[in-house]
Design a protein around this motif. Structure first.
Motif, PDB file in Angstrom:
ATOM      1  N   GLY B 207       0.804  -1.216   0.000  1.00  0.00           N
ATOM      2  CA  GLY B 207       0.000   0.000   0.000  1.00  0.00           C
ATOM      3  C   GLY B 207       0.835   1.262   0.000  1.00  0.00           C
ATOM      4  O   GLY B 207       0.548   2.220  -0.725  1.00  0.00           O
ATOM      5  N   LYS B 208       1.907   1.239   0.791  1.00  0.00           N
ATOM      6  CA  LYS B 208       2.772   2.411   0.895  1.00  0.00           C
ATOM      7  C   LYS B 208       3.389   2.747  -0.471  1.00  0.00           C
ATOM      8  O   LYS B 208       3.425   3.895  -0.903  1.00  0.00           O
ATOM      9  N   ASP B 209       3.845   1.707  -1.143  1.00  0.00           N
ATOM     10  CA  ASP B 209       4.486   1.914  -2.451  1.00  0.00           C
ATOM     11  C   ASP B 209       3.479   2.375  -3.497  1.00  0.00           C
ATOM     12  O   ASP B 209       3.806   3.189  -4.362  1.00  0.00           O
ATOM     13  N   VAL B 210       2.264   1.839  -3.402  1.00  0.00           N
ATOM     14  CA  VAL B 210       1.236   2.254  -4.346  1.00  0.00           C
ATOM     15  C   VAL B 210       0.973   3.738  -4.182  1.00  0.00           C
ATOM     16  O   VAL B 210       0.936   4.506  -5.142  1.00  0.00           O
ATOM     17  N   ARG B 211       0.830   4.159  -2.932  1.00  0.00           N
ATOM     18  CA  ARG B 211       0.598   5.577  -2.653  1.00  0.00           C
ATOM     19  C   ARG B 211       1.695   6.450  -3.230  1.00  0.00           C
ATOM     20  O   ARG B 211       1.445   7.560  -3.702  1.00  0.00           O
ATOM     21  N   GLY B 212       2.914   5.927  -3.196  1.00  0.00           N
ATOM     22  CA  GLY B 212       4.050   6.700  -3.694  1.00  0.00           C
ATOM     23  C   GLY B 212       3.988   6.970  -5.189  1.00  0.00           C
ATOM     24  O   GLY B 212       4.520   7.968  -5.663  1.00  0.00           O
ATOM     25  N   VAL B 216      -4.648   6.730  -7.297  1.00  0.00           N
ATOM     26  CA  VAL B 216      -5.920   6.010  -7.366  1.00  0.00           C
ATOM     27  C   VAL B 216      -5.744   4.491  -7.290  1.00  0.00           C
ATOM     28  O   VAL B 216      -6.648   3.743  -7.631  1.00  0.00           O
ATOM     29  N   GLY B 217      -4.560   4.014  -6.846  1.00  0.00           N
ATOM     30  CA  GLY B 217      -4.318   2.577  -6.809  1.00  0.00           C
ATOM     31  C   GLY B 217      -4.850   1.936  -5.546  1.00  0.00           C
ATOM     32  O   GLY B 217      -5.092   2.595  -4.529  1.00  0.00           O
ATOM     33  N   CYS B 218      -5.020   0.614  -5.577  1.00  0.00           N
ATOM     34  CA  CYS B 218      -5.501  -0.124  -4.410  1.00  0.00           C
ATOM     35  C   CYS B 218      -4.379  -0.243  -3.391  1.00  0.00           C
ATOM     36  O   CYS B 218      -3.293  -0.737  -3.701  1.00  0.00           O
ATOM     37  N   ILE B 219      -4.649   0.188  -2.139  1.00  0.00           N
ATOM     38  CA  ILE B 219      -3.631   0.130  -1.097  1.00  0.00           C
ATOM     39  C   ILE B 219      -3.901  -1.011  -0.134  1.00  0.00           C
ATOM     40  O   ILE B 219      -3.283  -1.120   0.915  1.00  0.00           O
ATOM     41  N   ASP B 237      -2.541 -10.675  -1.623  1.00  0.00           N
ATOM     42  CA  ASP B 237      -1.321 -10.128  -2.232  1.00  0.00           C
ATOM     43  C   ASP B 237      -1.423  -8.623  -2.448  1.00  0.00           C
ATOM     44  O   ASP B 237      -1.092  -8.113  -3.520  1.00  0.00           O
ATOM     45  N   ASN B 238      -1.892  -7.929  -1.452  1.00  0.00           N
ATOM     46  CA  ASN B 238      -1.968  -6.465  -1.481  1.00  0.00           C
ATOM     47  C   ASN B 238      -2.911  -5.911  -2.550  1.00  0.00           C
ATOM     48  O   ASN B 238      -2.745  -4.800  -3.027  1.00  0.00           O
ATOM     49  N   LEU B 239      -3.875  -6.712  -2.955  1.00  0.00           N
ATOM     50  CA  LEU B 239      -4.815  -6.218  -3.965  1.00  0.00           C
ATOM     51  C   LEU B 239      -6.212  -6.753  -3.680  1.00  0.00           C
ATOM     52  O   LEU B 239      -6.383  -7.939  -3.401  1.00  0.00           O
ATOM     53  N   ALA B 240      -7.195  -5.847  -3.723  1.00  0.00           N
ATOM     54  CA  ALA B 240      -8.584  -6.282  -3.557  1.00  0.00           C
ATOM     55  C   ALA B 240      -9.048  -6.891  -4.864  1.00  0.00           C
ATOM     56  O   ALA B 240      -8.776  -6.376  -5.936  1.00  0.00           O
ATOM     57  N   ARG B 241      -9.717  -8.045  -4.759  1.00  0.00           N
ATOM     58  CA  ARG B 241     -10.240  -8.706  -5.958  1.00  0.00           C
ATOM     59  C   ARG B 241     -11.721  -8.939  -5.767  1.00  0.00           C
ATOM     60  O   ARG B 241     -12.171  -9.272  -4.680  1.00  0.00           O
ATOM     61  N   ILE B 242     -12.469  -8.792  -6.827  1.00  0.00           N
ATOM     62  CA  ILE B 242     -13.917  -8.950  -6.721  1.00  0.00           C
ATOM     63  C   ILE B 242     -14.351 -10.214  -7.446  1.00  0.00           C
ATOM     64  O   ILE B 242     -13.834 -10.549  -8.515  1.00  0.00           O
ATOM     65  N   ALA B 255     -18.445   3.344  -2.049  1.00  0.00           N
ATOM     66  CA  ALA B 255     -18.543   4.477  -1.129  1.00  0.00           C
ATOM     67  C   ALA B 255     -17.377   4.519  -0.147  1.00  0.00           C
ATOM     68  O   ALA B 255     -16.900   5.600   0.200  1.00  0.00           O
ATOM     69  N   VAL B 256     -16.907   3.351   0.304  1.00  0.00           N
ATOM     70  CA  VAL B 256     -15.881   3.388   1.347  1.00  0.00           C
ATOM     71  C   VAL B 256     -14.453   3.455   0.813  1.00  0.00           C
ATOM     72  O   VAL B 256     -13.532   3.782   1.547  1.00  0.00           O
ATOM     73  N   CYS B 257     -14.252   3.159  -0.462  1.00  0.00           N
ATOM     74  CA  CYS B 257     -12.878   3.100  -0.981  1.00  0.00           C
ATOM     75  C   CYS B 257     -12.194   4.455  -0.855  1.00  0.00           C
ATOM     76  O   CYS B 257     -12.640   5.446  -1.456  1.00  0.00           O
ATOM     77  N   PRO B 258     -11.103   4.533  -0.055  1.00  0.00           N
ATOM     78  CA  PRO B 258     -10.461   5.837   0.169  1.00  0.00           C
ATOM     79  C   PRO B 258      -9.703   6.336  -1.056  1.00  0.00           C
ATOM     80  O   PRO B 258      -9.423   7.525  -1.175  1.00  0.00           O
ATOM     81  N   MET B 259      -9.347   5.443  -1.947  1.00  0.00           N
ATOM     82  CA  MET B 259      -8.548   5.844  -3.108  1.00  0.00           C
ATOM     83  C   MET B 259      -9.404   6.022  -4.370  1.00  0.00           C
ATOM     84  O   MET B 259      -8.881   6.296  -5.451  1.00  0.00           O
ATOM     85  N   ASN B 260     -10.713   5.783  -4.235  1.00  0.00           N
ATOM     86  CA  ASN B 260     -11.612   5.818  -5.400  1.00  0.00           C
ATOM     87  C   ASN B 260     -11.205   4.821  -6.488  1.00  0.00           C
ATOM     88  O   ASN B 260     -11.375   5.074  -7.674  1.00  0.00           O
ATOM     89  N   THR B 261     -10.639   3.697  -6.031  1.00  0.00           N
ATOM     90  CA  THR B 261     -10.212   2.693  -7.005  1.00  0.00           C
ATOM     91  C   THR B 261     -11.414   1.914  -7.528  1.00  0.00           C
ATOM     92  O   THR B 261     -11.458   1.489  -8.680  1.00  0.00           O
TER      93      THR B 261
END
Lengths: 190, 277
Positions: B207-212, B216-219, B237-242, B255-261
């Motif tokens: 997540g930290k690296d994604v933010r860097g 808009v990436g999944c953290i 593996d650090n990724l949300a999957r649906i 609604a809850v996704c903080p990154m709008n991913t």
């Protein structure tokens, strides 16, 4: 012996495709695979032999006695078209794969100038019935020979290192020219 | 007798004899074709693209007439063709005619995702990916934005927006999957409509690296996972999957996704299947 000369003359010396330059459309169009080239050749040969018989009968029993030389072309085309239809139906029934492979070139035998050309030449040369048949057979075999030769070369060509601007149809035209040149060597054979 | 009359008669006679011969031959050499297959072939797009898995439209029409192929088997024709085929076969309408549409699972365009450098090579993602691993883009999972998928689309259903991301024109997309295969980073997937919730990120980085590198990436914060009432989302593996099969389109994760991913995209209405008796 004379029949043999007529045959050889039609196949090699005055090959309809490579020397008389008739029927060039299927020559370039259906000469990518030996198998379809052979099928096309066989279909055209059949049409030619049957057309030879029918046009000879029409020419000497209808057109000449009734003095209708101007009807020659339309009536020959009519016969050819009917024969092509027959071949098309026959092929569709017996060999759907060949039918599909030949595609548009099968009905286009109708307008193949080699077929009309040979029937007009046969009349001009005043051949007898048997001579006309042999001439038709020779024309068909010569057509098949040209197609199969071309197809064989083009199949090999797929693995050859052809310069980019010439690849495809360009090189095919050049080869057709060379083949034609080679066939001119038969001149004077008969 | 005048010449005209003679020529008319002789021409007519020859024509009739040949016609009679042909009539006889056509009876003798008649090939039986399935009239249903003919009808189905009429309504198919006729592109012979093979996306249905059959060798061309004719083969599909024959299979559909035999009941071997589903009426909605033509992905190019979509719902319209499925309806027509169903009509011909006397099947009322079609259930599960879920149109497949390509979804781009990356939102990191020029504005959102960092670039290490500007790519001046050939405009082809595969070149960039295979030569430098696409390292001009900071995120090693995100869209390279060189438009290989757009070039691969045979139906003009994609374009690159000014932000450098491919956009799928849903109405035109036929679900053929050419873009999916073209993308060297596997960003594009085919999702069945009416699934509208998409997690638009493929990054397996922390997540930290994604933010860097991307805004808009999944953290992998797991908020969506906790929020989902049907457990359709799992973070791995650090990724949300649906799981599209489980998702009920409630949009609470959006609604809850903080990154709008996570995004919701309205799908097209779907036909319902009912077999006529």
């Amino acid at each position: 012996m004379e029949l043999f000369f007529i045959f050889i003359g039609a196949v090699l010396v005055n090959n309809f495709v490579l020397v008389r330059f008739l029927g060039l459309c299927p020559f370039m169009g259906v000469s990518k695979q030996t198998e379809t080239a052979l099928g096309m050749g066989a279909a055209t040969t059949f049409v030619m032999v049957v057309t030879a018989a029918i046009t000879w009968l029409l020419q000497w029993f209808v057109l000449e006695p009734f003095n209708l030389p101007f009807l020659q072309t339309p009536i020959f085309i009519l016969v050819i078209a009917a024969m092509v239809q027959l071949v098309e139906m026959f092929l569709r029934k017996t060999s759907p794969n060949l039918y599909r492979a030949l595609g548009i070139f099968l009905p286009l035998i109708t307008t193949n100038c080699a077929v009309l050309g040979f029937s007009l030449i046969a009349v001009q040369s005043a051949y007898s019935f048997i001579q006309s048949l042999i001439f038709g057979l020779g024309a068909g075999v010569g057509f098949t020979l040209a197609l199969v030769l071309m197809a064989g070369i083009r199949e090999e060509l797929k693995f050859a290192d052809v310069p980019k601007p010439l690849a495809g149809t360009g090189i095919a035209f050049i080869i057709a020219g060379l083949l034609s040149l080679a066939f001119s060597g038969f001149a004077g054979l008969v | 007798m005048s010449t005209t009359l003679v020529s008319l008669i002789s021409m007519g006679m020859v024509g009739s004899v040949l016609a009679a011969g042909l009539v006889y031959a056509s009876k003798k050499f008649a090939v039986e074709t399935d009239p249903t297959a003919d009808e189905i072939e009429e309504v198919l797009p006729g592109a012979n693209c093979g996306a249905c898995g059959y060798a061309g439209c004719r083969a599909f029409a024959e299979a559909a007439a035999d009941g071997k192929a589903p009426v909605d088997g033509c992905p190019v024709g979509g719902v319209t063709v499925a309806k027509l085929v169903a009509q011909i076969l006397g099947v009322e309408a079609v259930e599960g005619t879920h149109r497949k549409v390509a979804q781009v699972l990356c939102k990191g365009g020029r504005a959102e995702a960092k670039l290490h450098a500007e790519w001046i090579g050939p405009r082809d993602c595969r070149v960039a990916q295979n030569t430098q691993n696409g390292s001009f883009k900071a995120c090693s999972y995100g869209c390279l934005g060189l438009g290989t998928c757009v070039a691969a689309c045979p139906f003009d259903a994609m374009y690159m927006d000014e932000n450098g991301l491919p956009v799928v024109i849903e109405e035109k997309c036929t679900g053929c999957g050419m873009c999916v295969r073209a993308c060297p980073r596997d960003i594009i997937v085919l999702a069945e409509e009416p699934q509208g919730v998409h997690i638009r990120c493929r990054s397996l980085a922390l997540g930290k690296d994604v933010r860097g590198v991307c805004s808009v990436g999944c953290i992998a914060c797991r908020r969506c996972e906790k929020e989902c009432p049907v457990n359709a989302i799992t973070v791995e593996d650090n990724l949300a999957r649906i799981d599209y099969d489980k998702c009920i389109n409630c949009r609470r994760c959006v609604a809850v996704c903080p990154m709008n991913t996570i995004e919701y995209q309205e799908g097209k209405p779907v036909l319902k299947k009912k077999r006529a008796s």
